[in-house]
Motif scaffolding. Structure first.
Motif, mmCIF file in Angstrom:
data_model
loop_
_atom_site.group_PDB
_atom_site.id
_atom_site.type_symbol
_atom_site.label_atom_id
_atom_site.label_comp_id
_atom_site.label_asym_id
_atom_site.label_seq_id
_atom_site.Cartn_x
_atom_site.Cartn_y
_atom_site.Cartn_z
ATOM 1 N N CYS A 172 0.846 -1.185 0.000
ATOM 2 C CA CYS A 172 0.000 0.000 0.000
ATOM 3 C C CYS A 172 0.885 1.240 0.000
ATOM 4 O O CYS A 172 2.086 1.167 0.252
ATOM 5 C CB CYS A 172 -0.948 0.018 1.199
ATOM 6 N N GLN A 173 0.272 2.374 -0.291
ATOM 7 C CA GLN A 173 1.011 3.634 -0.358
ATOM 8 C C GLN A 173 0.221 4.703 0.383
ATOM 9 O O GLN A 173 -0.958 4.909 0.119
ATOM 10 C CB GLN A 173 1.222 4.054 -1.818
ATOM 11 N N ILE A 174 0.891 5.386 1.329
ATOM 12 C CA ILE A 174 0.204 6.380 2.149
ATOM 13 C C ILE A 174 1.005 7.669 2.232
ATOM 14 O O ILE A 174 2.223 7.676 2.057
ATOM 15 C CB ILE A 174 -0.037 5.858 3.588
ATOM 16 N N GLN A 175 0.306 8.762 2.494
ATOM 17 C CA GLN A 175 0.974 10.023 2.806
ATOM 18 C C GLN A 175 1.362 9.971 4.272
ATOM 19 O O GLN A 175 0.524 9.732 5.141
ATOM 20 C CB GLN A 175 0.040 11.202 2.555
ATOM 21 N N TYR A 176 2.656 10.233 4.560
ATOM 22 C CA TYR A 176 3.129 10.093 5.939
ATOM 23 C C TYR A 176 4.400 10.899 6.111
ATOM 24 O O TYR A 176 5.327 10.799 5.299
ATOM 25 C CB TYR A 176 3.385 8.614 6.232
ATOM 26 N N ASP A 180 2.258 14.741 9.575
ATOM 27 C CA ASP A 180 1.058 13.943 9.312
ATOM 28 C C ASP A 180 1.077 12.628 10.097
ATOM 29 O O ASP A 180 0.470 11.648 9.680
ATOM 30 C CB ASP A 180 0.943 13.623 7.812
ATOM 31 N N GLU A 181 1.774 12.621 11.214
ATOM 32 C CA GLU A 181 1.916 11.382 11.968
ATOM 33 C C GLU A 181 0.563 10.812 12.391
ATOM 34 O O GLU A 181 0.390 9.584 12.473
ATOM 35 C CB GLU A 181 2.790 11.621 13.199
ATOM 36 N N HIS A 182 -0.382 11.670 12.663
ATOM 37 C CA HIS A 182 -1.704 11.215 13.097
ATOM 38 C C HIS A 182 -2.796 11.715 12.164
ATOM 39 O O HIS A 182 -3.943 11.937 12.576
ATOM 40 C CB HIS A 182 -1.958 11.681 14.536
ATOM 41 N N ALA A 183 -2.448 11.897 10.895
ATOM 42 C CA ALA A 183 -3.409 12.327 9.875
ATOM 43 C C ALA A 183 -3.482 11.271 8.778
ATOM 44 O O ALA A 183 -2.579 10.456 8.626
ATOM 45 C CB ALA A 183 -2.980 13.671 9.280
ATOM 46 N N GLN A 184 -4.540 11.297 8.013
ATOM 47 C CA GLN A 184 -4.778 10.301 6.956
ATOM 48 C C GLN A 184 -4.597 8.891 7.544
ATOM 49 O O GLN A 184 -5.147 8.600 8.592
ATOM 50 C CB GLN A 184 -3.885 10.583 5.752
ATOM 51 N N ALA A 185 -3.857 8.014 6.886
ATOM 52 C CA ALA A 185 -3.666 6.668 7.444
ATOM 53 C C ALA A 185 -2.923 6.751 8.768
ATOM 54 O O ALA A 185 -3.231 6.038 9.731
ATOM 55 C CB ALA A 185 -2.908 5.797 6.451
ATOM 56 N N GLY A 186 -1.905 7.632 8.823
ATOM 57 C CA GLY A 186 -1.186 7.885 10.061
ATOM 58 C C GLY A 186 -0.391 6.708 10.581
ATOM 59 O O GLY A 186 -0.280 5.655 9.951
ATOM 60 N N ARG A 187 0.182 6.907 11.754
ATOM 61 C CA ARG A 187 0.976 5.844 12.375
ATOM 62 C C ARG A 187 0.136 4.617 12.655
ATOM 63 O O ARG A 187 0.601 3.479 12.509
ATOM 64 C CB ARG A 187 1.618 6.350 13.670
ATOM 65 N N GLU A 188 -1.118 4.825 13.034
ATOM 66 C CA GLU A 188 -1.989 3.677 13.287
ATOM 67 C C GLU A 188 -2.142 2.831 12.029
ATOM 68 O O GLU A 188 -2.075 1.595 12.082
ATOM 69 C CB GLU A 188 -3.356 4.145 13.779
ATOM 70 N N ALA A 194 1.772 -3.142 8.807
ATOM 71 C CA ALA A 194 2.919 -3.963 9.198
ATOM 72 C C ALA A 194 2.467 -5.246 9.888
ATOM 73 O O ALA A 194 3.069 -6.317 9.684
ATOM 74 C CB ALA A 194 3.842 -3.162 10.121
ATOM 75 N N GLU A 195 1.414 -5.161 10.695
ATOM 76 C CA GLU A 195 0.899 -6.359 11.363
ATOM 77 C C GLU A 195 0.412 -7.389 10.352
ATOM 78 O O GLU A 195 0.484 -8.594 10.591
ATOM 79 C CB GLU A 195 -0.239 -5.966 12.304
ATOM 80 N N ARG A 196 -0.065 -6.920 9.213
ATOM 81 C CA ARG A 196 -0.520 -7.819 8.157
ATOM 82 C C ARG A 196 0.612 -8.191 7.203
ATOM 83 O O ARG A 196 0.384 -8.837 6.195
ATOM 84 C CB ARG A 196 -1.652 -7.152 7.347
ATOM 85 N N ARG A 197 1.810 -7.741 7.516
ATOM 86 C CA ARG A 197 2.995 -7.980 6.687
ATOM 87 C C ARG A 197 2.819 -7.382 5.290
ATOM 88 O O ARG A 197 3.235 -7.960 4.282
ATOM 89 C CB ARG A 197 3.320 -9.476 6.613
ATOM 90 N N ILE A 198 2.179 -6.228 5.245
ATOM 91 C CA ILE A 198 1.965 -5.514 3.989
ATOM 92 C C ILE A 198 2.965 -4.367 3.911
ATOM 93 O O ILE A 198 2.940 -3.457 4.751
ATOM 94 C CB ILE A 198 0.528 -4.972 3.898
ATOM 95 N N PRO A 199 3.873 -4.382 2.939
ATOM 96 C CA PRO A 199 4.851 -3.295 2.798
ATOM 97 C C PRO A 199 4.150 -1.955 2.588
ATOM 98 O O PRO A 199 3.092 -1.883 1.961
ATOM 99 C CB PRO A 199 5.659 -3.702 1.560
ATOM 100 N N VAL A 200 4.763 -0.885 3.111
ATOM 101 C CA VAL A 200 4.190 0.451 3.012
ATOM 102 C C VAL A 200 5.142 1.369 2.254
ATOM 103 O O VAL A 200 6.299 1.547 2.653
ATOM 104 C CB VAL A 200 3.898 1.042 4.400
ATOM 105 N N ILE A 201 4.649 1.930 1.171
ATOM 106 C CA ILE A 201 5.378 2.926 0.399
ATOM 107 C C ILE A 201 4.914 4.304 0.875
ATOM 108 O O ILE A 201 3.722 4.550 0.988
ATOM 109 C CB ILE A 201 5.103 2.779 -1.111
ATOM 110 N N ILE A 202 5.861 5.187 1.130
ATOM 111 C CA ILE A 202 5.533 6.505 1.667
ATOM 112 C C ILE A 202 5.571 7.555 0.560
ATOM 113 O O ILE A 202 6.558 7.677 -0.167
ATOM 114 C CB ILE A 202 6.519 6.917 2.774
ATOM 115 N N MET A 203 4.483 8.328 0.450
ATOM 116 C CA MET A 203 4.473 9.486 -0.446
ATOM 117 C C MET A 203 4.409 10.754 0.399
ATOM 118 O O MET A 203 4.035 10.721 1.569
ATOM 119 C CB MET A 203 3.292 9.431 -1.412
ATOM 120 N N GLU A 204 4.779 11.870 -0.201
ATOM 121 C CA GLU A 204 4.786 13.171 0.458
ATOM 122 C C GLU A 204 5.595 13.166 1.759
ATOM 123 O O GLU A 204 5.134 13.668 2.795
ATOM 124 C CB GLU A 204 3.358 13.648 0.733
ATOM 125 N N PRO A 205 6.805 12.640 1.755
ATOM 126 C CA PRO A 205 7.616 12.639 2.984
ATOM 127 C C PRO A 205 7.998 14.043 3.428
ATOM 128 O O PRO A 205 8.290 14.253 4.607
ATOM 129 C CB PRO A 205 8.851 11.828 2.581
#
Length: 395
Positions: A172-176, A180-188, A194-205
C-alpha cells in the motif's frame, strides 16, 4: 543504498523515485525536459534506486519513464509502479483499456507494482469489485502482467483500515511525514499494515517540499543550529527511515544533486538513526509550526464517530493546513480526504449534539469551530465544483 524487502522477499530501495515532479522544458504545461530527466533517472539507478513510481494522470510521466528505461536498456534493473485511475472507471472494459495504454506508454509487458489510485473510501473499492476487479487482478497476475497489487490512499484512518481489510493486498502507499503522523492513514495505519505484513510505500515525505521551503524561519534556524548539520529534508527523511515499518520512501527528485543527496541519506540512515535528542528536535519543530494553526486539534480521534458522519479531525487538520501552508493546500487536502468520499462527511452535517466536545481531551469548542472551518474550506465555488466532481467520480 539500503534495501527493505517486499512481501515476497524482493529487495526495494529505501529511497524510491517519485516521477510526478520532473521539470518541464518551458514551464508548466510544456513537455518534460527529457535530457534532464534521463540524467536524474540514470544517476538514481547507478546509486541503487530500484523503485520508480508514476501514474496514468501524471502528464508525460509514464511515457518518459518507459522511454528512458528502454533506450538505456535498464528495464530489468528496476521496478515500475503505476496506477489504475479507478475514479475514471465506468465499465469492466475500461479497466483493460487503461491498463493496456499504460503498458504501451511504459514500453513494457508487465508492471511490477500496480496500485488502485487514490482510494479515499472503501466504497470506491466495492465499486471496482462490482466490475470484476478481483478476477481481473487474478488473470493479470497469472499472466505475469502484474506482479504485486496495492492501493494508494487519501482518507482518514478508519477508512484506511477498512480498505486494508477489504482485500489481500501485496502493498500500500500512504501520505506520511512527521507533521502527518496522526493524519490520513497515520501511524496507526502504518502499524496495522505492518501487522498484516503488507509493505508500506511513503508518499509526500516532505509534504511536497513544505517541510523544507515553507518551514517557519524559527524552525529552519533551530534545525541549522544542531550539531548534526542535517538539512530540514534530511531530518524529515531520517524520521521515516528510523521506522522499520516503512518499506520505501518516494521523493519527487528533479535535479542530479538532489538525487545524490537523497541517495546519500538513504545509504546512511536506518532504524535507530535518531536519538532521543533528535526526536526532541522534531517535536520542537512541530510546536513551532503549530503556533500558526487555527485550532489545537491533535487528530486523536476521541471525538469520533460523529453521529451525523462529520469527519471532525480531517476538517480541523485541513483548516489548520490553510493557515500553515496556504489556503489552496488546505482546500486541496480537504477535497481529497472528505469531498470525494461516497458518504458525505461535511461539517455542515453537524447538529450541535455535543457528543464530540464531551470526549475531546483538548476541550475544544468543536461545535462553534466546525461552521467556520467549513466556510473557509469550502467557499461557494468549491461547493459547486464539489457537487459536480462527486457526481462524476462517484457515480
Amino acid at each position: 543504498m539500503q534495501y527493505r524487502n517486499d512481501r515476497h522477499g524482493e529487495p526495494l530501495s529505501l529511497l524510491g523515485f517519485g516521477c510526478m515532479r520532473f521539470k518541464r522544458a518551458a514551464g508548466p504545461g510544456a513537455a518534460i525536459d527529457y535530457p534532464a530527466a534521463e540524467r536524474q533517472i540514470m544517476r538514481a539507478i547507478e546509486l541503487g534506486v530500484n523503485y520508480f513510481d508514476t501514474a496514468y494522470i501524471y502528464p508525460g510521466s509514464e511515457e518518459l519513464l518507459g522511454r528512458v528505461l528502454q533506450e538505456n536498456g535498464v528495464r530489468d534493473r528496476v521496478n515500475i509502479a503505476t496506477k489504475l485511475p479507478q475514479y475514471l472507471i465506468r465499465s469492466a472494459s475500461a479497466i483493460d483499456r487503461y491498463f493496456d495504454e499504460e503498458l504501451r506508454r511504459l514500453r513494457t509487458d508487465h508492471v511490477d507494482y500496480y496500485l488502485m489510485h487514490m482510494l479515499t473510501d472503501v466504497v470506491a473499492w466495492h465499486k471496482l469489485e462490482e466490475l470484476g476487479i478481483r478476477d481481473w487482478i487474478a488473470r493479470k497476475k497469472a499472466a505475469g502482467q502484474i506482479r504485486n497489487i496495492g492501493f494508494s490512499f487519501h482518507g482518514n484512518t478508519d477508512m484506511f483500515l477498512k480498505v486494508l481489510a477489504a482485500y489481500d493486498w501485496d502493498f500500500c502507499q500512504i501520505q506520511y511525514n512527521y507533521m502527518d503522523e496522526h493524519a490520513q492513514a497515520g501511524r496507526e495505519g502504518l502499524l496495522a499494515a505492518a501487522e498484516r505484513r503488507i509493505p508500506v510505500i511513503i508518499m509526500e515525505p516532505l509534504r511536497g517540499g513544505k517541510l523544507v521551503d515553507l518551514l517557519p524561519q524559527e524552525a529552519k534556524s533551530l534545525i541549522a543550529s544542531e550539531a548534526h548539520g542535517w538539512s530540514p529534508a534530511e531530518l524529515a527523511l531520517r524520521w521515516l527511515y528510523d521506522q522499520p515499518q516503512v518499506t520505501c520512501v518516494l521523493s519527487g527528485m528533479n535535479s542530479v544533486p538532489m538525487v545524490e543527496e537523497n541517495c546519500r541519506v538513504a545509504s546512511e540512515a536506518g532504524v535507530g538513526c535518531l536519538t532521543q535528542a533528535d526526536q526532541g528536535l522534531i517535536a520542537r519543530v512541530k510546536d513551532i509550526v503549530g503556533k500558526s494553526m487555527r485550532i489545537g486539534c491533535t487528530g486523536c480521534g476521541y471525538c469520533m464517530p460523529c453521529p451525523k458522519g462529520v469527519d471532525i479531525p480531517s476538517a480541523f487538520r485541513c483548516w489548520n493546513q490553510m493557515y500553515t501552508e496556504g489556503k489552496s493546500a488546505g482546500r486541496k487536502e480537504y477535497w481529497q480526504v472528505v469531498s470525494l468520499r461516497k458518504e458525505p462527511a461535511f461539517a455542515t452535517q453537524c447538529v450541535r449534539c455535543g457528543k464530540c466536545e464531551a470526549h475531546c481531551p483538548q476541550h475544544l469548542p468543536i461545535r462553534n469551530a466546525l461552521p467556520q472551518a467549513d466556510r473557509d474550506l469550502r467557499p461557494l465555488h468549491y461547493r459547486i465544483a464539489g457537487v459536480v466532481a462527486r457526481k462524476f467520480a462517484l457515480g
